[in-house]
Scaffold this active site. Structure first.
Site, mmCIF file in Angstrom:
data_model
loop_
_atom_site.group_PDB
_atom_site.id
_atom_site.type_symbol
_atom_site.label_atom_id
_atom_site.label_comp_id
_atom_site.label_asym_id
_atom_site.label_seq_id
_atom_site.Cartn_x
_atom_site.Cartn_y
_atom_site.Cartn_z
ATOM 1 N N LYS A 22 14.812 13.318 -49.768
ATOM 2 C CA LYS A 22 14.414 14.330 -48.769
ATOM 3 C C LYS A 22 14.235 15.697 -49.438
ATOM 4 O O LYS A 22 13.254 16.394 -49.186
ATOM 5 C CB LYS A 22 15.498 14.440 -47.679
ATOM 6 C CG LYS A 22 15.317 15.649 -46.774
ATOM 7 C CD LYS A 22 16.381 15.734 -45.718
ATOM 8 C CE LYS A 22 17.588 16.561 -46.077
ATOM 9 N NZ LYS A 22 17.395 18.019 -46.155
ATOM 10 N N ASN A 23 15.184 16.061 -50.287
ATOM 11 C CA ASN A 23 15.139 17.419 -50.852
ATOM 12 C C ASN A 23 14.059 17.589 -51.922
ATOM 13 O O ASN A 23 13.840 18.702 -52.403
ATOM 14 C CB ASN A 23 16.516 17.805 -51.405
ATOM 15 C CG ASN A 23 17.514 18.046 -50.280
ATOM 16 O OD1 ASN A 23 17.148 18.032 -49.105
ATOM 17 N ND2 ASN A 23 18.778 18.242 -50.633
ATOM 18 N N ASP A 124 18.471 36.227 -48.499
ATOM 19 C CA ASP A 124 18.291 37.454 -49.281
ATOM 20 C C ASP A 124 17.721 37.182 -50.679
ATOM 21 O O ASP A 124 16.875 37.936 -51.168
ATOM 22 C CB ASP A 124 19.633 38.216 -49.381
ATOM 23 C CG ASP A 124 20.756 37.339 -49.901
ATOM 24 O OD1 ASP A 124 20.854 36.168 -49.458
ATOM 25 O OD2 ASP A 124 21.521 37.798 -50.758
HETATM 26 C C1 UD1 Z 1 19.557 22.887 -50.691
HETATM 27 C C2 UD1 Z 1 19.491 21.509 -50.086
HETATM 28 C C3 UD1 Z 1 20.786 21.193 -49.347
HETATM 29 C C4 UD1 Z 1 21.977 21.393 -50.263
HETATM 30 C C5 UD1 Z 1 21.944 22.769 -50.924
HETATM 31 C C6 UD1 Z 1 23.026 22.961 -51.958
HETATM 32 C C7 UD1 Z 1 17.139 21.220 -49.644
HETATM 33 C C8 UD1 Z 1 16.069 21.053 -48.627
HETATM 34 N N1 UD1 Z 1 18.380 21.449 -49.185
HETATM 35 O O1 UD1 Z 1 19.699 23.806 -49.599
HETATM 36 O O2 UD1 Z 1 20.721 19.824 -48.921
HETATM 37 O O3 UD1 Z 1 23.166 21.284 -49.497
HETATM 38 O O4 UD1 Z 1 20.672 22.969 -51.569
HETATM 39 O O5 UD1 Z 1 22.939 21.979 -52.939
HETATM 40 O O6 UD1 Z 1 16.893 21.108 -50.829
HETATM 41 N N2 UD1 Z 1 22.350 31.616 -50.430
HETATM 42 C C9 UD1 Z 1 22.395 32.970 -50.262
HETATM 43 N N3 UD1 Z 1 21.222 33.659 -50.221
HETATM 44 C C10 UD1 Z 1 20.015 33.057 -50.351
HETATM 45 C C11 UD1 Z 1 19.969 31.657 -50.527
HETATM 46 C C12 UD1 Z 1 21.160 30.953 -50.575
HETATM 47 O O7 UD1 Z 1 23.467 33.552 -50.140
HETATM 48 O O8 UD1 Z 1 18.992 33.749 -50.306
HETATM 49 C C13 UD1 Z 1 23.605 30.844 -50.416
HETATM 50 C C14 UD1 Z 1 23.668 29.921 -49.202
HETATM 51 O O9 UD1 Z 1 24.100 30.595 -48.051
HETATM 52 C C15 UD1 Z 1 24.644 28.879 -49.646
HETATM 53 C C16 UD1 Z 1 24.358 28.773 -51.147
HETATM 54 O O10 UD1 Z 1 23.665 29.954 -51.510
HETATM 55 O O11 UD1 Z 1 25.947 29.314 -49.434
HETATM 56 C C17 UD1 Z 1 23.561 27.565 -51.536
HETATM 57 O O12 UD1 Z 1 22.317 27.602 -50.909
HETATM 58 P P1 UD1 Z 1 20.994 26.980 -51.546
HETATM 59 O O13 UD1 Z 1 21.261 26.436 -52.927
HETATM 60 O O14 UD1 Z 1 19.919 27.983 -51.379
HETATM 61 O O15 UD1 Z 1 20.757 25.748 -50.581
HETATM 62 P P2 UD1 Z 1 19.451 25.367 -49.828
HETATM 63 O O16 UD1 Z 1 18.274 25.544 -50.713
HETATM 64 O O17 UD1 Z 1 19.461 25.983 -48.490
#
Ligand code: UD1
Length: 422
Positions: A22-23, A124
């Protein structure tokens, strides 16, 4: 509305292959926006998140055809740069449309995304990265307007304060057609990042180092269409391995990429499971009894994946001794705990830490899927509990697992999908 009725107590045995990741499929479908022509993507799982992605692609002007697990996206006539709020809200990963749309159109207009309720999930890092490419960000009526129409996106050096998967994908999507070179430091290293880069490189992009912390992208003028096959879903592999060992059974999962499940193998062995890898196949079986796992800390890849935390917790509820979990990725990813307690599990949570004291057996219960992976943990607990388990709100599970009841029933489970509207 659908629900699952799980009759516990059956031992799972047999051989399966798993769906595509999926990811991976979501960002790769978004990446087809950058290609001039018809991209052919094989091994796409049939999931509601994939349906939601296709709806957005079609809204933007793509012609999308589906033949079984192959999706063909013709993006020659993309003519919009906005995503309506209702489509944006269908899933969290819609935020990767930011990079795909701005990379193609020079401007993207999006609302903030929806998806699993597992914490604040801010964006962000995504927005500040776009600014570093020279884009201007404003907000209008609750929509984020991200525009690089004046000068186009300019290659840049981006140091991520956290290796966010989605932000890394957005940066790659923005950089492949940008002017000059982009370097990402502290990039996410998840296998799905490498799959996205493999697809784009096959189309003519110049991305080096995907899978490492530093990724270099040399912008190119255009991307040509190609065919690509999505990697097997490592989280689904882990889920079905855990399901099997919780029922005392034995499973062989064929055609996986063994290195992708590396981070979950040692914890499963610590729990007393027997895991062997033979070429591209993995076999997992339970030993006489499951033991505690001293400490599971979720970390960015290659650490233990947060997406397997709930399933592993379900396992430790029936393992002998006390296991400790520390959730380092999402700040409120313990919503499944309240539901696990209904089975008779003993778990206490304090902040990012959860302590699980194994019990001898679980009893069937009425529970709900609180989110995608938490929902899969309900199935696992139901499979090894005494009696009947009823799981509602399974639309969360359908976001990430293709027909889980069919896969598990083929292994010997007894799961019925019941339409509650009838
Ligand atoms: C992706 C996966 C999800 C997985 C996650 C962590 C997909 C579609 N989803 O989600 O299944 O659980 O990686 O492996 O690929 N964060 C910030 N600011 C930002 C972006 C992220 O603070 O701008 C924080 C998030 O709140 C979270 C952490 O970083 O606490 C991890 O997020 P991220 O790695 O971005 O996960 P996703 O891409 O949303």
């Amino acid at each position: 509305m659908n629900k699952f009725i799980v009759t516990g107590g059956n031992t799972l045995r047999g051989e399966i292959t798993v769906q595509g990741a999926k990811n991976s499929v979501l960002p790769i479908l978004v990446a087809t926006l950058l290609v001039n022509g018809e991209s052919v993507i094989h091994n796409c799982p049939c999931l509601s998140d994939v349906d939601a992605t296709i709806k957005i692609l079609e809204y933007l002007g793509c012609v999308v055809t589906r033949e079984g697990h192959t999706i063909i996206v013709d993006s020659s006539s993309v003519n919009k740069c906005d995503v309506p709020d209702n489509l944006m809200r269908e899933m969290r990963s819609s935020i990767v449309f930011l990079g795909g749309i701005i990379g193609r159109m020079g401007k993207a207009v999006l609302s903030t995304p929806g998806g699993c309720e597992i914490g604040l999930r801010p964006i962000d890092l995504h927005l500040s990265s776009m600014e570093q490419f020279g884009a201007k960000i404003t907000t209008e009526n609750g929509f984020i307007v991200c525009s690089a129409e004046e000068k186009g996106l300019q290659g840049t050096r981006i140091i991520l304060s956290f290796p966010s998967v989605g932000a890394t994908e957005n940066i790659i999507l923005s950089a492949v057609l940008a002017k000059g070179t982009t370097i990402i430091s502290n990039a996410a290293r998840e296998p799905e990042i490498s799959d996205l880069a493999d697809f784009l490189n096959r189309c003519g992009a110049k991305i080096h180092g995907a899978g490492d912390s530093t990724i270099t992208i040399d912008g190119v003028k255009e991307l040509k269409p190609c065919e690509h096959t999505i990697i097997p879903d490592r989280i689904v592999v882990a889920t079905y391995m855990i399901a099997t060992v919780m029922t005392g059974g034995k499973i062989c999962i064929k055609d996986i990429i063994p290195s992708h499940i590396g981070p979950i193998i040692q914890p499963l062995r610590d729990a007393g499971c027997l895991i062997s890898i033979n070429g591209r196949n993995v076999t997992a079986s339970a030993s006489n009894h499951l033991k505690r796992i001293r400490m599971i800390r979720t970390m960015p890849h290659p650490g233990f994946p947060t997406d397997v935390q709930a399933q592993m917790m379900a396992l430790t509820t029936i393992a002998e001794g006390t296991s400790v979990f520390v959730e380092n990725i999402f700040e409120s990813r313990y919503k499944h705990v309240g539901e696990l307690l209904r089975f008779g599990a003993k778990i206490s949570v304090e902040g990012r830490m959860a302590v699980v004291e194994g019990v001898k057996a679980l009893n069937g219960a009425k529970v709900k899927a609180t989110d995608l992976r938490g929902g899969s943990a309900m199935i696992l607990s139901g499979l090894c509990a005494n009696g009947i388990t009823e799981i509602t709100e399974i639309h969360h599970i359908d976001r990430g697992y293709e027909k889980p009841e069919k896969v598990l029933n083929e292994l010997g489970a007894d799961i019925k999908r019941v339409n509650t509207d009838e």
